[in-house]
Design a protein around this motif. Structure first.
Motif, PDB file in Angstrom:
ATOM      1  N   LEU B 279     -45.217 131.497 -95.950  1.00 47.13           N
ATOM      2  CA  LEU B 279     -46.106 130.827 -96.892  1.00 47.13           C
ATOM      3  C   LEU B 279     -46.371 131.676 -98.133  1.00 47.13           C
ATOM      4  CD1 LEU B 279     -48.704 129.145 -94.533  1.00 47.13           C
ATOM      5  CD2 LEU B 279     -46.753 128.121 -95.654  1.00 47.13           C
ATOM      6  N   SER B 282     -42.061 130.276-102.102  1.00 52.61           N
ATOM      7  CA  SER B 282     -42.065 128.866-102.451  1.00 52.61           C
ATOM      8  C   SER B 282     -40.867 128.185-101.808  1.00 52.61           C
ATOM      9  CB  SER B 282     -42.016 128.681-103.954  1.00 52.61           C
ATOM     10  OG  SER B 282     -41.778 127.331-104.248  1.00 52.61           O
ATOM     11  N   SER B 489     -46.134 125.391 -91.326  1.00 55.28           N
ATOM     12  CA  SER B 489     -44.938 125.329 -92.157  1.00 55.28           C
ATOM     13  C   SER B 489     -43.990 124.242 -91.655  1.00 55.28           C
ATOM     14  CB  SER B 489     -44.256 126.690 -92.224  1.00 55.28           C
ATOM     15  OG  SER B 489     -44.047 127.196 -90.928  1.00 55.28           O
ATOM     16  N   TYR B 518     -46.322 127.435-101.155  1.00 58.72           N
ATOM     17  CA  TYR B 518     -45.120 127.049-100.424  1.00 58.72           C
ATOM     18  C   TYR B 518     -44.648 125.664-100.848  1.00 58.72           C
ATOM     19  CZ  TYR B 518     -42.085 126.435 -96.332  1.00 58.72           C
ATOM     20  OH  TYR B 518     -41.024 126.246 -95.502  1.00 58.72           O
TER      21      TYR B 518
END
Lengths: 320, 581
Positions: B279, B282, B489, B518
């Motif tokens: 995180l 990007s 994620s 992210y």
């Protein structure tokens, strides 16, 4: 707080409309009761009575006369049936009713709160199950049945008469120390009978309230401080669980006064309940109206008291 | 499993030695083994972080030490040796949980602070009352003296005007202040160990930084050992001397911060660290750029004002509250726009005004429909909104509360289609199956109820529901905040995959800088109802211009134990509001 005034106005109007709703008036039911015993009154006498009682005016006029009497002179009107002013009839009964109600309330709390706390803390223990069972039986048995059983047991096994609030010697005597003692001797039986059902429901409410609080994080915090279990219990969860109780005072008050009509009739108690019942039957409108009005007033006052107490007890409400 | 029991048991540095601790909920075969054979040591004056996801047993471990596990939890086996009073050590696990001995340890030798500072303090007693109580319990002083000490403690935890603040109630304090008061209470009796159970989880990131710095500071003053329970690897990197990693009641890894972060032996530990580090990059950069220069939405001067309220008996009136103050921002087709801010900044209000859950008080929201028609969402009528709500959908924060527990998954996901009359019967069922496949759920999920699914799976269901009507824009309000970090994620990657397949644009509302960096192309930073800065995500997250953004970014915990960012953070103090005057 000031909103109580228009509220009481609405209440008085509703009460008056309600007691006027049954067909006929006091004169009709008076005539009916007379004819039942063989007497007959002619139409002229009836019209004369109506005129004397003001029953021939329209409802609105009657209402304003009634209300202005109450507001300007503290005069609640005249009871046709008893031939005496309503206020004179009411005060003694109201006083006795309040004494009985408040004693019952105290007894209820003294029984219900400790048991409720015990049941919550020792949840699902044998003691909890026992009180739960007793509580449900108390809730399920109708009060008048309990009253009948007590009366029977009193006469059969103890040889005492448990009805009424006074012995015959003191029933119509003026107030004296002996009369107070006599009252206290008679008071405990209706207290127990009337207190049973409300104790049972209060136990359940206290138990549920407290269980909600027992596992709150602030209890864990207090425990982590090193407080002993008893101190902790009383200072934090019990204290907070009591708040809903205080807010229920508002509806306990009128309920204690008007809720026990049948029991009071069975036990021949000189309280307001049976009088209300009788006055409604005979369409004694000013008496029944005054009682209904007082019950509503008590509700409003009770709510006000519990609101004020709650503000004192709970800072969260104070700062709203 | 790591066995460290025999390494340094009698070492003088150790203040707390937990050996083979087992805490179970229930008995027999059905017992839940919340803590299963856990051993670790806490050194004097050091910070040990126990990290794990929800349900890992980290909190129960902490509570076992003081024997304050909620019933039916019970210590079944093991020793908790406390070397505070003498060199011989006292086994806390053997003490009666209601007895005098353990009570003289609680709050006196070992104090504890908790996650929810609001609910962890009594709402009807003053802050002072609760601190003074702790002092009187363990110290031989009179009330006057205790009160003075309590005021002194409040001053130490940097509460302004402590002599007045001591008479206040918890709800008059802000979240950060409550946690400070809690720390004051815990430290009132100079404990040798402070156990902190997720003390900053409920706080904003800048407040978290303040509290972490405060704990560190006081730890040095008092020479306490700190046992810090958290799920946040970032926080761990900032404060830990040693780290224990827990999962399913087991301690998987135990070592110094350096060891755990750089030479972790366990796969799960590495996964935890990776998912946080991921995180810090990007994901949008690495993917095909879907952004076009066609504007999808123009937000022009939108405000939301809540009128003031009359107090009781016409007394105090509260001033009108500006939740949104003249906010303007554009959204391009195929773009991911992040809205970041702390609680109360108005970020959620903005999302709700756009989708018209709330009616804006002023301004316009010009949205270009799929048909090319431009609609002002701020003023659109019911009929237009119905069309618009086919194209703009929402994903909510709490996957437990946002799914009706009495509806099957097929009903939940199919409802938007059924309501809009787009499909029914077998066609509806086929479409729902297809949607579930898109979010990676099997068709057998169709007839089950939400409670049968984990948090991550439920959020997938929420996403499938949002996709049902082929939307063009999805507003995700803190969509990953309630999820464990390893799931976070995954969900974001799922959303990015869907974007490429389905030509979606996103507005992601979040307080989490990592998630924003992210996922987003551009970021809007909100502070007290105003938009303070808009820019490229990369720039905002690394070199912001506005002083508030700088403070926000520098308060975000890092992921490397050497660079203690929080201690060197930038502080923003413009008209800093405090609830206690």
């Amino acid at each position: 707080m000031l909103s109580a005034i228009p509220f009481m106005f609405m209440v008085s109007l509703t009460v008056f409309i309600l007691i006027q709703l049954p067909p006929g008036d006091f004169v009709d039911s008076y005539a009916a009761s007379l004819s039942a015993s063989g007497e007959v009154i002619d139409a002229a006498t009836m019209a004369d009575m109506r005129h004397r009682f003001g029953l021939d005016q329209n409802i609105l006029m009657q209402y304003f006369q009634w209300m202005s009497g109450i507001i300007l002179h503290g005069d609640f009107g005249y009871s046709f049936e008893w031939n005496s002013p309503v206020s004179a009839l009411l005060w003694e009964r109201m006083g006795l009713t309040l004494i009985l109600s408040i004693c019952t309330l105290m007894l209820t709390w003294m029984i219900a709160l400790p048991i409720g706390i015990y049941s919550a803390v020792r949840r699902y223990s044998i003691g909890d199950y026992f009180f739960t069972l007793v509580g449900f039986v108390g809730l399920a048995v109708p009060q008048f049945l309990l009253a009948l059983v007590m009366m029977f047991a009193g006469v059969k096994y103890f040889g005492i008469d448990v009805t009424g609030l006074f012995s015959q010697d003191y029933a119509n005597a003026p107030w004296s120390w002996d009369r107070v003692v006599d009252l206290l001797k008679h008071l405990w039986i209706p207290m127990i009978i009337l207190g049973t059902a409300s104790s049972a429901s209060l136990i359940r409410i206290m138990r549920a309230n407290l269980i909600d609080q027992l596992y709150m994080p602030y209890v864990v915090t207090a425990r982590a401080k090193g407080l002993s279990e008893t101190k902790l219990l009383l200072k934090y969860p019990v204290r907070i669980a009591l708040n809903p109780f205080v807010s229920s005072i508002g509806w306990i008050l009128p309920n204690l006064i008007s809720g026990a009509v049948i029991t009071s009739i069975v036990l021949n108690l000189q309280t307001v309940g049976p009088q209300l019942y009788q006055s409604l039957l005979s369409q004694d409108i000013y008496l029944s109206g005054a009682i209904l009005l007082l019950i509503c007033l008590l509700t409003v006052v009770g709510m006000l008291i519990s609101d004020i107490l709650l503000v004192l007890l709970d800072p969260r409400i104070r700062f709203e | 499993m790591v066995d460290i029991v025999n390494t340094a048991a009698t070492n003088n540095d150790v203040i707390l030695d937990v050996r083979h601790l087992k805490t179970y909920f229930g008995t027999g075969d059905k017992a839940v083994r919340a803590v299963d054979d856990v051993s670790f040591q806490l050194k004097r004056g050091k910070t040990l972080c126990i990290v794990g996801e929800s349900g890992s047993g980290k909190s129960v471990t902490a509570r076992s030490i003081l024997q304050i596990v909620d019933p039916p939890g019970k210590i079944m086996d093991g020793e908790i040796l406390y070397y505070g009073k003498d060199a011989k050590g006292q086994d806390l696990a053997r003490l009666d949980e209601r007895g005098k001995e353990i009570r003289s340890i609680r709050g006196h030798e070992i104090a504890m602070i908790f996650q929810e500072p609001m609910t962890s303090l009594s709402p009807i007693h003053t802050i002072g009352d609760q601190i003074i109580e702790a002092i009187l319990l363990h110290q031989d002083v009179n009330k006057e003296e205790a009160k003075n000490r309590a005021i002194e403690m409040l001053r130490k935890v940097e509460i302004p005007n402590p002599a007045v603040a001591i008479e206040k109630y918890t709800f008059e304090y802000s979240g950060g202040m409550r946690q400070r008061a809690m720390i004051a209470m815990a430290l009132a009796c100079n404990p040798k160990i402070l156990i902190a159970d997720e003390p900053t989880t409920a706080l904003d990131v800048t407040t978290q930084a303040e509290i972490l710095a405060l704990i560190k500071n006081l730890q040095e003053q008092y020479g306490m050992a700190v046992l810090f329970i958290t799920h946040d690897m970032g926080v761990v990197a900032e404060i830990a001397d040693e780290i224990g990693v827990m999962k399913n009641g087991h301690l998987l890894e135990f070592g110094t911060a350096e060891e755990v972060f750089y030479t972790a032996k366990n796969d799960y530990t590495r996964e935890l660290i990776d998912s946080v580090r991921k995180l810090e990059t990007s994901a949008r950069k690495a993917r095909k750029n879907t952004t076009t220069d066609q504007k999808l939405m123009e937000v022009r001067g939108v405000s939301k004002i809540y009128p003031g309220r009359k107090g009781f008996l016409g007394g105090k009136t509260s001033a009108p509250f500006k939740a949104l103050d003249n906010v303007s921002i554009d959204l391009y087709e195929g773009e991911n726009l992040g809205i970041v801010g702390e609680s109360g900044s108005g970020k959620t209000t903005l999302g709700n005004c756009i989708i018209r859950v709330l009616n804006p008080s002023g301004g316009e929201v010009l949205y270009r429909m799929g048909s090319g028609q431009i609609v002002d969402l701020a003023k659109a009528g019911t009929h237009d909104l119905r069309e618009v709500h086919q194209e703009i959908r929402m994903v909510f924060q709490d996957p437990f509360a946002s799914l009706n527990p009495r509806m099957t998954i097929a009903q939940i996901v199919g409802e938007p289609l059924l309501v809009s009359g787009k499909a029914k019967g077998q066609a509806l069922r086929d479409r729902v199956t297809e949607l579930l496949a898109t979010v990676g759920l099997p068709a057998m999920a169709l007839d089950r109820y939400p409670h049968a699914f984990s948090g991550g799976q439920r959020q997938r269901i929420g996403i499938a529901r949002a996709l049902a009507c082929n939307p063009r824009l999805i507003i995700a309000d803190e969509a990953t905040s309630a999820l464990d970090v390893t799931l976070r994620s995954q969900i974001l990657d799922l959303l990015l995959d869907l974007q490429e397949k389905l030509n979606l644009s996103f507005i992601l509302v979040s307080h989490d800088i990592g998630v924003i960096r992210y996922f987003c192309d551009r970021v809007a930073v909100m502070y007290k109802g105003q938009l303070v800065e808009v820019g490229e995500a990369e720039k905002i997250c690394s070199a912001p211009d506005h002083a508030y953004t700088k403070a926000l970014i520098s308060a975000v915990p890092g992921t490397h134990p050497q660079d203690k960012r929080i201690m060197n953070r930038h502080r923003y103090n413009a008209e800093a509001p405090s609830k206690v005057a």
